[in-house]
Design a protein around this motif. Structure first.
Motif, PDB file in Angstrom:
ATOM      1  N   THR A 171      46.195  52.671  -4.234  1.00 49.25           N
ATOM      2  CA  THR A 171      47.177  53.220  -5.174  1.00 49.25           C
ATOM      3  C   THR A 171      47.843  54.468  -4.602  1.00 49.25           C
ATOM      4  O   THR A 171      49.066  54.629  -4.685  1.00 49.25           O
ATOM      5  CB  THR A 171      46.500  53.557  -6.520  1.00 49.25           C
ATOM      6  OG1 THR A 171      45.925  52.364  -7.055  1.00 49.25           O
ATOM      7  CG2 THR A 171      47.497  54.125  -7.511  1.00 49.25           C
ATOM      8  N   TYR A 172      47.033  55.352  -3.987  1.00 48.23           N
ATOM      9  CA  TYR A 172      47.623  56.570  -3.421  1.00 48.23           C
ATOM     10  C   TYR A 172      48.599  56.224  -2.302  1.00 48.23           C
ATOM     11  O   TYR A 172      49.642  56.865  -2.156  1.00 48.23           O
ATOM     12  CB  TYR A 172      46.530  57.522  -2.927  1.00 48.23           C
ATOM     13  CG  TYR A 172      47.089  58.881  -2.564  1.00 48.23           C
ATOM     14  CD1 TYR A 172      47.533  59.742  -3.570  1.00 48.23           C
ATOM     15  CD2 TYR A 172      47.211  59.286  -1.241  1.00 48.23           C
ATOM     16  CE1 TYR A 172      48.074  60.978  -3.262  1.00 48.23           C
ATOM     17  CE2 TYR A 172      47.743  60.527  -0.926  1.00 48.23           C
ATOM     18  CZ  TYR A 172      48.173  61.372  -1.938  1.00 48.23           C
ATOM     19  OH  TYR A 172      48.723  62.590  -1.626  1.00 48.23           O
ATOM     20  N   THR A 200      50.535  53.655  -2.168  1.00 50.51           N
ATOM     21  CA  THR A 200      51.829  53.269  -2.755  1.00 50.51           C
ATOM     22  C   THR A 200      52.570  54.511  -3.240  1.00 50.51           C
ATOM     23  O   THR A 200      53.792  54.552  -3.208  1.00 50.51           O
ATOM     24  CB  THR A 200      51.675  52.296  -3.943  1.00 50.51           C
ATOM     25  OG1 THR A 200      51.014  52.953  -5.037  1.00 50.51           O
ATOM     26  CG2 THR A 200      50.885  51.064  -3.550  1.00 50.51           C
ATOM     27  N   ARG A 201      51.825  55.538  -3.687  1.00 50.89           N
ATOM     28  CA  ARG A 201      52.483  56.714  -4.266  1.00 50.89           C
ATOM     29  C   ARG A 201      53.058  57.649  -3.206  1.00 50.89           C
ATOM     30  O   ARG A 201      53.952  58.432  -3.499  1.00 50.89           O
ATOM     31  CB  ARG A 201      51.500  57.483  -5.158  1.00 50.89           C
ATOM     32  CG  ARG A 201      51.259  56.754  -6.457  1.00 50.89           C
ATOM     33  CD  ARG A 201      50.492  57.571  -7.459  1.00 50.89           C
ATOM     34  NE  ARG A 201      50.532  56.900  -8.752  1.00 50.89           N
ATOM     35  CZ  ARG A 201      49.474  56.751  -9.550  1.00 50.89           C
ATOM     36  NH1 ARG A 201      48.312  57.239  -9.216  1.00 50.89           N
ATOM     37  NH2 ARG A 201      49.607  56.123 -10.704  1.00 50.89           N
TER      38      ARG A 201
END
Lengths: 98, 242
Positions: A15-16, A18-19
């Motif tokens: 997730t990180y 993608t961020r």
């Protein structure tokens, strides 16, 4: 460590990535081409729409009524007003059409 | 007053301005935090694991998908891939917001990207659109309450999840689409807004019916962005700028 914990950690890392990933790619370029800038400016409407459209299509009259009222309120009021109006219509309409 | 004290006061008021803007986000996300906690325990997570997932992933939809697959005993790597797929839209947010926070020190940027959710991006983009600087204190004021409440609600939902009443009658399952519609409407003054919305809506619906969820989000988003790239710059309001 348990499998659950590994899933959580790997999911958090994914997730990180993608961020921060989009920034890491774009920041490699010195100048942003006007067309790329136009594309970046379209990101909010382009992404957020996909979180509404399929859900709206698969819904029923109660949900449509809520979206229409919320959409109309958003032309005049703020985000909070439109959200509360939409939620109120949804809860009310579901008492009748389930 | 010294210059330092003035800038500290400035940061404080910026922070609280952000906090005020976070309120609707906190309210809209609350049912989902509770719901996530309850579903996580239902699917075999402990209360601590539910809390940990919210604290580390901090992405509602992807967490829901993750625990759903976990409950169905899907292979771990596939669960992680699904979380990645659901969150893939953040790549576009990240590319967009980078222009607004490039003036922050690297550590602050690293923290900022961690908090980059749908509403965080949308509200920060609107601030930038209004010609205002997106500062670190303001950004934290907006993001931290959302984060703290999200983690706390997940733990509460996990501990007391069985007390949640009929979620359908309360409309909880459809609150997010309503909220996201509000965010979409907030950008209606941007050039190309309507064509982009139409392209993304059509592409995401077609992808939803053919390829399936969660890829419809990325496919629909790329369609809208590509349309803005392809159309002549005179339509998109960026012509003539260096």
């Amino acid at each position: 460590m348990s499998t659950t914990l590994w899933i959580i950690i790997a999911g958090a890392i994914a997730t990180y990535l993608t961020r921060i990933g989009g920034h890491l790619v774009i920041s490699r370029f010195e100048n942003i081409h006007p067309r790329v800038e136009a594309g970046l400016n379209a990101v909010p409407a382009a992404v957020l729409t996909t979180l509404v459209a399929p859900a709206a299509l698969g819904a029923g009259p109660a949900e449509w009524a809520a979206l229409i009222v919320a959409g109309l309120v958003s032309l005049r009021g703020g985000l909070m007003a439109m959200f509360l109006a939409g939620a109120a219509v949804l809860v009310l309409a579901r008492q009748f059409v389930g | 007053m010294s210059a330092e004290a003035i800038s500290e006061n400035r940061a404080k008021s910026d922070f609280w301005q952000g906090v005020r803007l976070s309120l609707p986000v906190v309210v809209a996300a609350a049912p989902f935090g509770l719901l996530f906690g309850a579903l996580a325990v239902d699917n075999g997570f402990s209360v601590l694991e539910a809390l940990l997932m919210s604290a580390m992933v901090f992405g509602g939809a992807s967490q829901m998908v993750g625990i759903e697959l976990f409950g169905q005993h899907v292979a771990p790597w596939l669960i992680v891939l699904s979380i990645f797929a659901v969150n893939f839209r953040h790549v576009l947010y990240s590319a967009g917001i980078g222009r607004r926070i490039a003036h922050w020190p690297p550590v602050q940027q690293a923290v900022g990207y961690f908090l980059l959710t749908d509403p965080q991006f949308a509200v920060a983009e609107r601030k930038a659109e209004a010609g205002e600087t997106v500062g670190f204190a303001w950004y934290m004021g907006l993001g931290l309450p959302v984060y703290v409440f999200w983690v706390a609600e997940s733990a509460l939902g996990a501990a007391f999840g069985r007390l949640i009443p009929d979620t359908h009658a309360l409309g909880i399952d459809f609150l997010l689409p309503i909220y996201f519609l509000g965010l979409v409407m907030g950008f209606r003054k941007r050039p190309l807004w309507l064509p982009v919305v139409i392209a993304s809506a059509a592409a995401s619906i077609i992808a939803y019916k053919t390829v399936g969820s969660p890829w419809h989000v990325s496919i629909g988003a790329v369609a809208g962005v590509l349309l803005a790239v392809i159309l002549p710059p005179r339509h998109s309001g960026v012509e003539g700028r260096p």
